[in-house]
Design a protein around this motif. Structure first.
Motif, PDB file in Angstrom:
ATOM      1  N   GLY A 154      28.613 -23.440  62.678  1.00  0.00           N
ATOM      2  CA  GLY A 154      27.623 -23.414  63.718  1.00  0.00           C
ATOM      3  C   GLY A 154      28.107 -23.516  65.018  1.00  0.00           C
ATOM      4  O   GLY A 154      29.112 -22.527  65.222  1.00  0.00           O
ATOM      5  N   LEU A 155      27.455 -23.941  65.770  1.00  0.00           N
ATOM      6  CA  LEU A 155      27.612 -24.056  67.266  1.00  0.00           C
ATOM      7  C   LEU A 155      28.112 -25.226  67.746  1.00  0.00           C
ATOM      8  O   LEU A 155      27.369 -26.247  67.420  1.00  0.00           O
ATOM      9  N   THR A 156      29.302 -25.539  68.612  1.00  0.00           N
ATOM     10  CA  THR A 156      29.667 -26.496  69.202  1.00  0.00           C
ATOM     11  C   THR A 156      29.482 -26.158  70.716  1.00  0.00           C
ATOM     12  O   THR A 156      30.176 -25.488  71.084  1.00  0.00           O
ATOM     13  N   LEU A 157      29.183 -27.271  71.363  1.00  0.00           N
ATOM     14  CA  LEU A 157      29.151 -27.240  72.852  1.00  0.00           C
ATOM     15  C   LEU A 157      30.370 -28.266  73.437  1.00  0.00           C
ATOM     16  O   LEU A 157      29.855 -29.584  73.002  1.00  0.00           O
ATOM     17  N   ARG A 168      19.761 -20.753  62.794  1.00  0.00           N
ATOM     18  CA  ARG A 168      20.638 -19.297  62.051  1.00  0.00           C
ATOM     19  C   ARG A 168      21.657 -19.540  61.511  1.00  0.00           C
ATOM     20  O   ARG A 168      22.162 -19.328  60.276  1.00  0.00           O
ATOM     21  N   MET A 169      22.496 -20.056  62.036  1.00  0.00           N
ATOM     22  CA  MET A 169      23.982 -20.584  61.624  1.00  0.00           C
ATOM     23  C   MET A 169      24.173 -21.490  60.106  1.00  0.00           C
ATOM     24  O   MET A 169      24.446 -21.230  59.457  1.00  0.00           O
ATOM     25  N   GLU A 170      23.393 -22.552  60.722  1.00  0.00           N
ATOM     26  CA  GLU A 170      23.208 -23.648  59.262  1.00  0.00           C
ATOM     27  C   GLU A 170      22.542 -22.799  58.254  1.00  0.00           C
ATOM     28  O   GLU A 170      22.966 -23.113  56.927  1.00  0.00           O
ATOM     29  N   LEU A 171      21.231 -22.386  58.453  1.00  0.00           N
ATOM     30  CA  LEU A 171      20.762 -21.559  57.241  1.00  0.00           C
ATOM     31  C   LEU A 171      21.449 -20.533  56.521  1.00  0.00           C
ATOM     32  O   LEU A 171      21.291 -20.286  55.364  1.00  0.00           O
ATOM     33  N   THR A 172      22.412 -20.117  57.222  1.00  0.00           N
ATOM     34  CA  THR A 172      23.158 -18.737  56.821  1.00  0.00           C
ATOM     35  C   THR A 172      24.394 -19.355  56.103  1.00  0.00           C
ATOM     36  O   THR A 172      24.788 -19.011  55.007  1.00  0.00           O
ATOM     37  N   TYR A 173      25.147 -20.293  56.897  1.00  0.00           N
ATOM     38  CA  TYR A 173      26.581 -20.738  56.225  1.00  0.00           C
ATOM     39  C   TYR A 173      26.523 -22.214  56.052  1.00  0.00           C
ATOM     40  O   TYR A 173      27.493 -22.515  55.140  1.00  0.00           O
TER      41      TYR A 173
END
Length: 591
Positions: free
Chosen positions: A559-562, A549-554
């Motif tokens: 995005g997300l990093t762990l 969802r993050m990559e499609l939006t922005y």
């Protein structure tokens, strides 16, 4: 017979008509090919004759090139000067220099024009002779040389073509070179050019489609110049009678040849080009075979296409018969057929549409007479059903909250308020992005409920500057990470879990981190989830959902990093600093 034909199915009747038409067309085509082949044979004869006649033009061009070369050689100032020095100068040194210059000039002309099948070139003047190259195999007897020089001198500067020695020594071109200075025109020497007549003929016949099989006969005024055919000299003695027309067939010794007869006017030479008639016959047979193959393939394609077309028509009648059989068997609904006949305006479409309309009317009568009462009762029951909706749920939670407060159950009241807020934010479908404050409010409500569950084992802290509260973030991205931290920090661990939620910015991006001290992330966890090295279970699916969802939006830059830091598992979200939300339409079309 008539009764048998009448009882045939429609498909077989159409097939029979089509096949009869195809057979009739096949017979007509074969008869037409017979007529066309006759005309084609005549046109082929004319085409072959034109092709072979062109070889004579090529031969004439080669001879013209050599004649032009002789004129250029005569006009060359180096040739005039060198021959004049050899004839007039008494100085041995001058004559030696002139000889070498003439040798060079002669070889220069030879290498320039040797593609016209020149064997060698010679220059004769009294006691001097200059040659391009003469081997022991092409040395001329002195008598022949004297004859060639004598003929050239008698011609007084004209270009002569000597054919007397063509059998033994080949074709010669000779030209007496006369002085052009002051128009004195005295003889300076004789140019003799030896020609490879066989090479000239082969070069000329290369333009013919029948190059490998072309034979050539070349006649001078009285003598045979060249003969590459299998015809004997006795047969060629009757040249005009033997080849009595411009082209035709001859059959010496039982061998059939197609010939073309003509004249090379510039040289007054007669020529005959011959090719074995089998070559032409093969061409005719090949053409006939190609035509028959085309007809055969066409008939096969016509049968296949007609069969496919007939099947495409008759299958609609089969569908109609199937509908009738099902209806006659008492099935009220028409069978499911993957074809929409309502869009067709032809007879098939009308038949199917009218039949379907008839079935619908019959079914409508049945429903009207027998099912009307049942439908009315069902409608009454549906009208009495209670419709559960979000407003009803909110009102119910509010009633529970009011009752909890009235009896002093603060914990129940707090949980109810948090649950109501959580449901209200979660069910909001208007916005894809929400302010950070709204997302943190959702987390606060969720943590309130979880705090009552885990009591002292769960501690949390939210650290976010107020100037970041208005920044918009993607909805429902923070709460799943908090849920993940609680699950792996408490449900799979007996120790105390402390969760920190930190919001910060570097001036261009917003970073929100969820940290907990009771778990850790495996190295390259997201990559392994994507490549299925680790099968997602539980919250693994949620992590991939947030990332996508993050990559499609922005885009891929956010995005997300762990990662793990100082015995803490950190899940970090990165957002652009976006003061304006992305709005999506709700069910009423509002934005």
């Amino acid at each position: 017979m008539k009764q048998f034909i009448r009882n045939l199915s429609l498909k077989k009747k159409i097939h029979s008509i089509v096949f009869l038409c195809i057979i009739l067309l096949a017979f007509v085509s074969l008869f037409s090919i017979h007529l066309v082949s006759k005309a084609h044979q005549k046109v082929l004869y004319q085409s072959v004759a034109s092709s072979l006649s062109y070889t004579a033009k090529e031969l004439s061009n080669q001879l013209d090139n050599i004649s032009t070369m002789a004129d250029m050689f005569l006009a060359d100032t180096n040739v005039q000067s060198g021959l004049g020095t050899l004839k007039d100068s008494s100085s041995v040194q001058d004559r030696s220099i002139a000889y070498k210059a003439l040798y060079g000039t002669l070889n220069e002309y030879y290498f320039t024009f040797r593609k016209n099948n020149i064997n060698y070139m010679s220059l004769y003047q009294d006691r001097y002779s200059i040659h391009t190259h003469i081997t022991s195999g092409n040395t001329l007897p002195e008598s022949v040389i004297q004859d060639l020089v004598a003929r050239a001198e008698n011609a007084k500067g004209l270009t002569l073509w000597i054919t007397d020695y063509s059998d033994e020594y080949g074709l010669f071109m000779v030209k007496n070179l006369r002085r052009s200075e002051y128009l004195s025109l005295d003889s300076l020497g004789t140019l003799v050019v030896s020609l490879n007549i066989d090479g000239m003929i082969k070069a000329a016949t290369k333009t013919s489609h029948f190059y490998d099989d072309t034979r050539y006969i070349l006649y001078g005024q009285e003598d045979l110049i060249y003969n590459s055919s299998s015809l004997k000299a006795g047969e060629l003695s009757l040249f005009d009678n033997f080849f009595h027309s411009r082209y035709g067939l001859v059959n010496p010794d039982g061998n059939s040849f197609f010939y073309v007869k003509g004249i090379i006017p510039e040289f007054d030479w007669d020529y005959v080009c011959l090719i074995p008639y089998d070559s032409i016959a093969d061409s005719l047979r090949t053409s006939l075979k190609i035509c028959l193959a085309i007809i055969t393939v066409s008939i096969g394609l016509a049968i296949l296409l007609s069969s496919a077309l007939i099947d495409s028509i008759t299958r609609h009648f089969d569908n109609l018969l199937l509908k009738m059989e099902r209806f006659a068997a008492g099935e009220n609904e028409t069978p499911q057929i993957s074809y929409d006949y309502s869009k067709r305006a032809d007879e098939l479409g009308i038949l199917h549409t009218r039949f379907d309309q008839m079935v619908d009317k019959v079914n409508q009568l049945i429903r009207t007479n027998y099912l009307n009462k049942i439908l009315i009762k069902e409608a009454q029951l549906k009208a009495l059903e209670t419709q559960m909706n979000p407003h009803f749920l909110y009102n119910t939670l509010e009633s529970i909250n009011w009752r909890a407060k009235s009896v002093g159950a603060k914990d129940i009241s707090s949980m109810t308020e948090s649950l109501g807020t959580l449901l209200r934010i979660t069910l909001d479908q208007k916005h894809k992005e929400v302010p950070l404050s709204r997302e943190l409010e959702l987390v606060q409500c969720y943590m309130t409920i979880q705090k009552y569950r885990y009591e002292d084992r769960l501690e949390y802290e939210i650290s976010a500057p107020k100037n970041l509260f208005g920044c918009y973030v993607l909805k429902m991205t923070l709460q799943p990470l908090v849920e993940n931290a609680i699950r792996y920090g408490l449900e799979e661990n007996t120790e105390e879990c402390r969760i920190q939620i930190v919001a910060e910015t570097d001036g261009s991006s917003l970073f929100v981190s969820v940290k907990n001290n009771s778990s850790f992330f495996e190295d390259d966890l997201i990559k392994k989830l994507k490549t299925h090295k680790i099968e997602p279970h539980g919250f693994g699916i949620g992590l991939l959902n947030i990332l996508e969802r993050m990559e499609l939006t922005y885009g891929e830059n956010y995005g997300l990093t762990l990662y793990n830091e100082d015995d803490h598992a950190v899940a970090r979200l990165s957002f652009p600093l976006n003061p304006h939300p992305l709005v999506i339409s709700d069910t009423k079309g509002e934005r």
